[in-house]
Enzyme design. Structure first.
Site, PDB file in Angstrom:
ATOM      1  N   ASP A   1       0.836  -1.191   0.000  1.00  0.00           N
ATOM      2  CA  ASP A   1       0.000   0.000   0.000  1.00  0.00           C
ATOM      3  C   ASP A   1       0.879   1.253   0.000  1.00  0.00           C
ATOM      4  OD1 ASP A   1      -2.687   1.300   0.470  1.00  0.00           O
ATOM      5  OD2 ASP A   1      -1.654   1.955   2.293  1.00  0.00           O
TER       6      ASP A   1
ATOM      7  N   GLU B   1       1.709  -0.515  -4.960  1.00  0.00           N
ATOM      8  CA  GLU B   1       0.765   0.538  -5.307  1.00  0.00           C
ATOM      9  C   GLU B   1       1.632   1.782  -5.489  1.00  0.00           C
ATOM     10  OE1 GLU B   1      -3.416   2.431  -3.729  1.00  0.00           O
ATOM     11  OE2 GLU B   1      -1.806   2.183  -2.278  1.00  0.00           O
TER      12      GLU B   1
END
Length: 749
Positions: A366, A403
């Protein structure tokens, strides 16, 4: 243990913060490994803190409510406080109290009145939910976080558990699926099974629930290879959400980088995670974890104190120049400082633990740029974190997916990660949405994304598998909602619809939300098939959002992070299971597995090889090679792509012809002629009609005409062969090439 380490001077012990008396002493133990390690005769504790004056281990009874003993760690070696406590066993509950400076204006936030979690805790005894006891300062006071709260919070605080690492893996082996053959399926542990009637009630919403045969049967029939689980490391629900009757459903609020989330562990057993991995591996499915190392649940200077903030705030977090506040590259209030050696060690130790002890097959990071910044705060490929990963012999064996964006300066890094990494390709998502909703000028980039995004990943020597392609993910509209709503509808989040992305590149097909209009409904179904089919014929790694194959809806909510209820849970009703989109998705995945040319992990050049074959050829609706004028014309939204199965040398197979029509009118394509692709074409996919097996599809001759409905695509296959040589004419005749025209149907929607 060296004599030097044992003989280090310690500060005077402080008075105990509760009624169990002054801290007791213990044996010196060792400074490694960090955390609580079960050994013969007891437990070794080791905790890093460069600013602590004393670190105390607090032991609790079996209920976790009564503190029965305090033990001061007697030694400090290179910033690590350590000691060995004889007689302790697996299952022992404990927490930490850290004595040291409380001076938030200088970045110091030690408060011995607050029980803290061990950063290396392998298990936590309860779910964490935001409450007043989590704050180290006096709530509501005029001095805010500058005034230390002296109330002991041990009764309500979560406790760490000493774990026995032994587990019978029964010869578990990783599936080790090649990246180019991978199909990711993003799913939520709890939401996937909460409404699945075949899963026993007590297992719904748990790791064991995902290990049940009904779940595995669905995944195998679907054809995915790798489940990508939303965060499963222990997290905290924000107090704000708890007060509103909501929860941090997604779990992007981590506090325990080694501990499985307790609410997902059936019976409170942390080995429930291992049993799930073992079951999925036995079915040939990989397990990829969505991990959040870029921030923690402790928020900004006014956030709670559960772990890192109270142990060594300046080491774990990036602080502003005045040290009172936090640098925020994540939008959550804080940013973990992965450039600090101790914090980097924590992250690397955590990753290796999940690979070696929990057998996971990879990670999706993330907001990966946030942990890939150097000491000065700039993203770079040689940052401490990316350099550490690159040389790590354990992590080199698993999938690494970034990401590739955060909210800081220079935080958009699609294509910016080094070789060995894959990335969520946000440009793929945006381009495909634009093309299928009919945006002018989207065709050239559509073609580039379809072919694997060579312009993004090729210059750095990376391959198509560096790009993870997706249409929808947890963050945003579901596929059904993408074609049903122009605007977000997040009122249930209690933020007056201010949260969530406002520019979704969605199109409601003419009506906002639910409708009975048959024409609108038919168009929506075709658009869903267009997105699914495009995703699975594109080079790169496809990612499917769980439930999209059954038209899951969130009622237009594009930020359902706080909806731990049927808004987010998968609907397993008979209506959803019988949705025709499920069968279409299954067929598309079978087709992708059947056709090597769709998965070939090399770049398409469009140039002739030594045998005169082109790996890709682009055609207009006339069956002629696309001209530059047509590529440059923003009104052109129709194209054909011929992928020659002979050029995929590693796995030669059928050739594939893809036809795309993103206009509002039907289009008549002329198929490439016999001089390019002789033989019969078999229609395998027509999104206006469905998906067909090889022996059921329509047969079309090379050079014939093929009608494609408005906003539709088709896939045809052919056994590749070279054209028969033409007999030489007796007299050379001048052949006039037909003049290409702009298709009348290539107009803006």
């Amino acid at each position: 243990m060296t004599a030097q380490a044992v003989d280090q001077h310690l500060p005077a012990r402080r008075q105990s913060t509760h009624d169990s008396g002054a801290p007791q002493s213990c044996d010196p133990g060792r400074p490694w490994p960090l955390g609580a390690t079960l050994q013969e005769g007891g437990v070794n504790f080791a905790v890093y803190s460069s600013i602590a004056e004393q670190v105390v281990v607090c032991l609790f009874d079996s209920t976790g409510t009564r503190e029965v003993r305090q033990i001061a760690l007697p030694c400090r070696t290179d910033g690590v406080w350590h000691g060995f406590v004889p007689g302790l066993r697996a299952g022992c509950r404990y927490g930490l109290r850290v004595h040291g400076p409380y001076d938030p204006s200088r970045g110091m936030r030690c408060n011995p009145h607050k029980l803290l979690l061990d950063p290396y805790a392998k298990a936590i005894d309860r779910p964490l939910r935001g409450a007043a006891w989590q704050y180290a300062y006096k709530l509501g006071g005029a001095e805010r976080d500058l005034r230390m709260d002296t109330v002991n919070n041990a009764a309500g605080a979560g406790k760490c558990l000493v774990v026995d690492p032994a587990f019978d893996w029964e010869g578990d082996e990783r599936p080790r699926i090649a990246m180019e053959d991978t199909v990711c399926y993003e799913m939520h542990v709890r939401g996937f099974t909460m409404q699945m009637p075949e899963v026993p009630t007590g297992l719904r919403g748990t790791f064991s629930g995902l290990a049940t045969q009904p779940v595995i049967d669905h995944l195998k029939r679907l054809g995915v290879t790798s489940v990508e689980l939303l965060p499963v490391q222990a997290f905290n629900d924000e107090r704000r959400l708890i007060d509103m009757g909501l929860a941090n459903y997604w779990g992007y609020n981590t506090v325990g980088f080694f501990a499985p989330e307790p609410r997902y562990c059936a019976g409170g057993d942390f080995n429930d995670f291992r049993r799930m991995v073992k079951a999925l591996h036995q079915a040939g499915l990989e397990v990829i974890l969505d991990v959040v190392y870029n921030h923690t649940c402790e928020g900004n200077n006014l956030g709670p104190t559960l772990c890192f903030k109270g142990i060594d705030n300046p080491s774990y977090y990036r602080l502003t120049e005045n040290r009172h506040h936090y640098l925020d590259f994540t939008g959550t209030g804080n940013t973990v400082d992965a450039s600090h050696p101790a914090t980097l060690r924590l992250i690397m130790d955590s990753l290796r633990y999940w690979v070696e002890e929990m057998h996971v097959d990879g990670f999706r990071f993330d907001l990966a740029p946030a942990i890939s910044r150097n000491g000065a705060g700039a993203y770079e490929q040689r940052s401490p974190f990316l350099s550490a990963v690159a040389q790590d012999p354990v992590l080199r064996q698993v999938k690494l997916i970034a990401e590739p964006w955060d909210i800081g300066d220079g935080g958009y890094q699609v294509g910016g990660f080094p070789v060995g990494w894959s990335e969520w390709n946000g440009r793929y998502r945006d381009t495909m949405r634009d093309y299928w909703r009919g945006v002018d000028g989207s065709l050239p980039e559509f073609a580039a994304r379809l072919c694997g995004s060579a312009d993004i990943y090729g210059p750095a020597g990376r391959r198509p598998s560096a790009g993870v392609n997706m249409i929808t993910v947890h963050d945003g509209f579901t596929l059904h909602d993408l074609v049903s709503y122009n605007d977000k509808h997040n009122e249930e989040n209690e933020e007056e619809n201010r949260d969530g992305e406002s520019h979704n590149r969605s199109w409601n097909c003419g009506v906002e939300g639910p409708t009975d209009d048959p024409a609108v409904l038919a168009l929506r179904e075709r658009q869903k098939r267009n997105f699914i089919a495009t995703l699975f014929v594109s080079r790169g790694v496809p990612l499917l959002l769980a439930g999209d194959e059954m038209s899951r809806t969130q009622g237009g909510n594009n930020n359902a992070y706080c909806q731990d209820n049927p808004v987010s849970w998968l609907d397993w009703s008979d209506e959803r299971r019988s949705d025709p989109l499920l069968a279409f998705t299954q067929a598309m995945l079978r087709l992708r597995a059947e056709l090597p040319v769709l998965r070939h992990n090399e770049w398409l050049s469009g140039e002739e090889d030594e045998d005169g074959h082109r790996d890709v050829s682009w055609f207009s609706v006339w069956g002629l090679p696309m001209t530059q004028e047509e590529w440059d014309n923003p009104a052109v939204r129709c194209v054909g792509a011929l992928l020659d199965g002979r050029v995929a040398a590693a796995q030669p197979g059928l050739s594939v012809l893809l036809l795309f029509n993103a206009t509002p009118e039907p289009v008549v394509f002329t198929l490439p002629g016999k001089d390019v692709a002789p033989g019969e074409w078999t229609v395998r996919v027509d999104t206006a009609r469905g998906c067909f097996e090889a022996d059921a599809g329509e047969q079309v001759t090379a050079g014939a005409r093929f009608t494609l409905e408005s906003r539709a695509m088709a896939l045809l296959t052919q056994v590749p062969r070279d054209p028969e040589p033409e007999p030489e004419p007796e007299e050379e005749e001048e052949v006039q090439k037909p003049q290409q025209q702009e298709p009348a149907n290539a107009k803006p929607a």
